[in-house]
Design a protein around this motif. Structure first.
Motif, mmCIF file in Angstrom:
data_model
loop_
_atom_site.group_PDB
_atom_site.id
_atom_site.type_symbol
_atom_site.label_atom_id
_atom_site.label_comp_id
_atom_site.label_asym_id
_atom_site.label_seq_id
_atom_site.Cartn_x
_atom_site.Cartn_y
_atom_site.Cartn_z
ATOM 1 N N UNK A 101 41.402 -7.537 -9.618
ATOM 2 C CA UNK A 101 40.837 -7.503 -10.975
ATOM 3 C C UNK A 101 39.384 -7.032 -10.925
ATOM 4 N N UNK A 102 38.619 -7.554 -9.968
ATOM 5 C CA UNK A 102 37.217 -7.151 -9.850
ATOM 6 C C UNK A 102 37.102 -5.664 -9.535
ATOM 7 N N UNK A 103 37.930 -5.173 -8.613
ATOM 8 C CA UNK A 103 37.859 -3.762 -8.233
ATOM 9 C C UNK A 103 38.346 -2.854 -9.358
ATOM 10 N N UNK A 104 39.421 -3.230 -10.040
ATOM 11 C CA UNK A 104 39.933 -2.408 -11.145
ATOM 12 C C UNK A 104 38.912 -2.360 -12.282
ATOM 13 N N UNK A 105 38.310 -3.497 -12.564
ATOM 14 C CA UNK A 105 37.285 -3.527 -13.605
ATOM 15 C C UNK A 105 36.088 -2.679 -13.243
ATOM 16 N N UNK A 106 35.653 -2.774 -11.996
ATOM 17 C CA UNK A 106 34.524 -1.976 -11.537
ATOM 18 C C UNK A 106 34.858 -0.483 -11.585
ATOM 19 N N UNK A 107 36.054 -0.134 -11.139
ATOM 20 C CA UNK A 107 36.462 1.279 -11.146
ATOM 21 C C UNK A 107 36.529 1.827 -12.575
ATOM 22 N N UNK A 108 37.038 1.021 -13.508
ATOM 23 C CA UNK A 108 37.128 1.511 -14.890
ATOM 24 C C UNK A 108 35.744 1.684 -15.510
ATOM 25 N N UNK A 109 34.820 0.781 -15.222
ATOM 26 C CA UNK A 109 33.462 0.918 -15.748
ATOM 27 C C UNK A 109 32.739 2.113 -15.141
ATOM 28 N N UNK A 110 32.876 2.304 -13.833
ATOM 29 C CA UNK A 110 32.249 3.456 -13.191
ATOM 30 C C UNK A 110 32.848 4.737 -13.761
ATOM 31 N N UNK A 111 34.168 4.770 -13.931
ATOM 32 C CA UNK A 111 34.816 5.948 -14.514
ATOM 33 C C UNK A 111 34.325 6.235 -15.913
ATOM 34 N N UNK A 112 34.134 5.188 -16.709
ATOM 35 C CA UNK A 112 33.633 5.367 -18.073
ATOM 36 C C UNK A 112 32.231 5.958 -18.072
ATOM 37 N N UNK A 113 31.360 5.439 -17.218
ATOM 38 C CA UNK A 113 29.993 5.961 -17.169
ATOM 39 C C UNK A 113 29.941 7.391 -16.631
ATOM 40 N N UNK A 114 30.759 7.676 -15.609
ATOM 41 C CA UNK A 114 30.748 9.021 -15.028
ATOM 42 C C UNK A 114 31.264 10.029 -16.045
ATOM 43 N N UNK A 115 32.390 9.733 -16.702
ATOM 44 C CA UNK A 115 32.919 10.685 -17.683
ATOM 45 C C UNK A 115 31.980 10.808 -18.877
ATOM 46 N N UNK A 116 31.316 9.734 -19.264
ATOM 47 C CA UNK A 116 30.341 9.802 -20.359
ATOM 48 C C UNK A 116 29.174 10.692 -20.009
#
Length: 140
Positions: free
Chosen positions: A92-107
């Motif tokens: 859960x921690x890794x999936x959450x971190x990956x989704x947040x990093x992905x959101x910031x990178x794509x933004x």
């Protein structure tokens, strides 16, 4: 932050007004024209300011939602880790971190594509204005 839109230029909006001589000619041709032009310019400026304030509020709301999701994921990961399921907690921690990093990178990539050199938007609007620019256009 690099993805912010430039502030509307009040000076640019006043520069596009006709000269005092032209204003007098308009006023003689149609009484009240000068007042109407100034009222229109003020209205456009107020609108641009309201749009900026709303954009800032939306940005702050987005940051708050991101913070809330991080906190929820951290609490959930800790709960799973404390309940004897450390693998699920880590997932859960890794999936959450990956989704947040992905959101910031794509933004950031989207912001970089939308803005040209110098932080200005690459394409002006249909009227040829830069983002946030307000003009009182008068036909001669």
């Amino acid at each position: 932050m690099p993805d912010r839109d430039p502030a509307p230029s009040t000076a640019a909006s006043w520069v596009s007004l006709p000269t005092p001589v032209k204003m007098e000619q308009y006023e003689r041709a149609v009484p009240g024209t000068a007042e109407r032009l100034l009222a229109m310019l003020e209205s456009q400026q107020r609108h641009a300011q309201r749009v900026q304030v709303m954009a800032m509020r939306i940005r702050i709301f987005g940051y708050a939602c991101g913070l809330a999701s991080v906190l929820v994921l951290a609490v959930l990961a800790k709960y799973f880790a404390d309940s004897g399921a450390p693998t699920q907690g880590a997932a859960i921690a890794m999936a959450g971190t990956a989704s947040l990093v992905g959101t910031f990178v794509t933004g950031r990539l989207a912001a970089r594509r939308a803005h040209g050199a110098g932080g200005r938007e690459a394409t002006p609007d249909a009227g040829g204005r830069e983002p946030g620019e307000v003009r009182a256009e008068v036909l001669d």
